[in-house]
Write a protein that holds these residues in place. Structure first.
Motif, PDB file in Angstrom:
ATOM      1  N   GLU A  46      33.685  37.211  30.924  1.00 39.21           N
ATOM      2  CA  GLU A  46      34.607  36.132  31.298  1.00 39.21           C
ATOM      3  C   GLU A  46      35.170  35.521  30.030  1.00 39.21           C
ATOM      4  O   GLU A  46      34.440  35.153  29.117  1.00 39.21           O
ATOM      5  N   HIS A 112      40.468  31.147  33.411  1.00 35.19           N
ATOM      6  CA  HIS A 112      39.409  32.050  32.993  1.00 35.19           C
ATOM      7  C   HIS A 112      39.409  33.282  33.870  1.00 35.19           C
ATOM      8  O   HIS A 112      40.044  33.310  34.917  1.00 35.19           O
ATOM      9  N   HIS A 114      37.591  36.599  35.924  1.00 34.06           N
ATOM     10  CA  HIS A 114      36.464  37.002  36.761  1.00 34.06           C
ATOM     11  C   HIS A 114      36.462  38.528  36.835  1.00 34.06           C
ATOM     12  O   HIS A 114      36.835  39.097  37.865  1.00 34.06           O
ATOM     13  N   SER A 122      33.200  29.361  41.129  1.00 32.56           N
ATOM     14  CA  SER A 122      31.753  29.277  41.336  1.00 32.56           C
ATOM     15  C   SER A 122      31.348  27.802  41.298  1.00 32.56           C
ATOM     16  O   SER A 122      32.155  26.940  40.929  1.00 32.56           O
ATOM     17  N   ASP A 125      31.903  26.711  37.892  1.00 36.33           N
ATOM     18  CA  ASP A 125      33.337  26.489  37.633  1.00 36.33           C
ATOM     19  C   ASP A 125      33.766  25.123  38.169  1.00 36.33           C
ATOM     20  O   ASP A 125      34.520  24.384  37.522  1.00 36.33           O
TER      21      ASP A 125
HETATM   22 ZN    ZN Z   1      34.424  31.519  37.207  1.00 32.36          ZN
END
Ligand code: ZN
Length: 202
Positions: A46, A112, A114, A122, A125
């Motif tokens: 990531e 970002h 994935h 998430s 996140d």
């Molecule tokens: Zn993430």
């Protein structure tokens, strides 16, 4: 809002979203390309960075929108295959760059990747987003670099963020340049399909 200088890319999943996003997202081609080139530079971990630009209100309708003008890769972000975080050093470096090079811009969000996962936020996140990007108009962009899919996570009018519901955006082409958008989970929206022409005609 600069609809006539932009092309609307609607995320296919948007039709199932029950909530209306609190703001509209515009993104320059420069920022789009920068974020995607960065996303493609590491297909295993990531990686991410900041989105800077401006936050505005439409003078006619009072509707809020942001313009993502630049994507700034976070060079010092701690990263792993399934998480990303921004270190204090990288945050400080980012604020230095903003102060020096973009004094009139604001932090409109972050992006970002994935790799080999789906487009969602998430719980970590969400934690990052609410901690570092608490303004209702700040957004999170997630890019999946293998399948070329992506989405913007935008709080709704009540400030609620759904970690599964994402949106497309308006690509700023200046009304003259060809689109550079290659995200496969988004569909070009003909002008007028969502009442944009009506707005233009007012
Ligand atoms: Zn993430």
């Amino acid at each position: 809002m600069p609809f006539k200088y932009a092309e609307h890319w609607r995320a296919d999943a948007e039709l199932e979203n029950p909530n209306q996003p609190g703001i509209t997202v515009f993104m320059t081609q420069k920022a789009y390309i920068r974020a995607n080139v960065h996303a493609q530079s590491d297909l295993n971990n990531e990686i991410g960075g900041w989105l800077i630009g401006s936050w505005r209100e439409d003078q006619t309708t009072g509707e809020e929108f942001i313009i993502v003008e630049r994507a700034l890769p976070a060079l010092y972000a701690k990263r792993g295959s399934a998480y990303i975080t921004f270190t204090q050093d990288s945050q400080l470096a980012m604020f230095d760059i903003m102060e020096e090079k973009f004094p009139d811009k604001v932090l409109v969000g972050w992006y970002h990747t994935h790799p080999k996962m789906s487009v969602f936020l998430s719980s970590f996140d969400l934690f990052l987003h609410n901690s570092f990007f608490p303004h209702p108009w700040q957004v999170a962009l997630v890019i999946e670099p293998h399948g070329h899919t992506a989405g913007f996570f935008i709080r709704d009018v009540d400030g609620i963020l759904d970690n599964r519901a994402y949106y497309g955006f308006h690509e700023l082409t200046g009304g003259k340049y060809l689109s550079v958008v290659r995200w496969k989970n988004m569909t070009y929206q003909e002008p007028g399909e969502q009442g944009e022409m009506d707005y233009e005609n007012e």
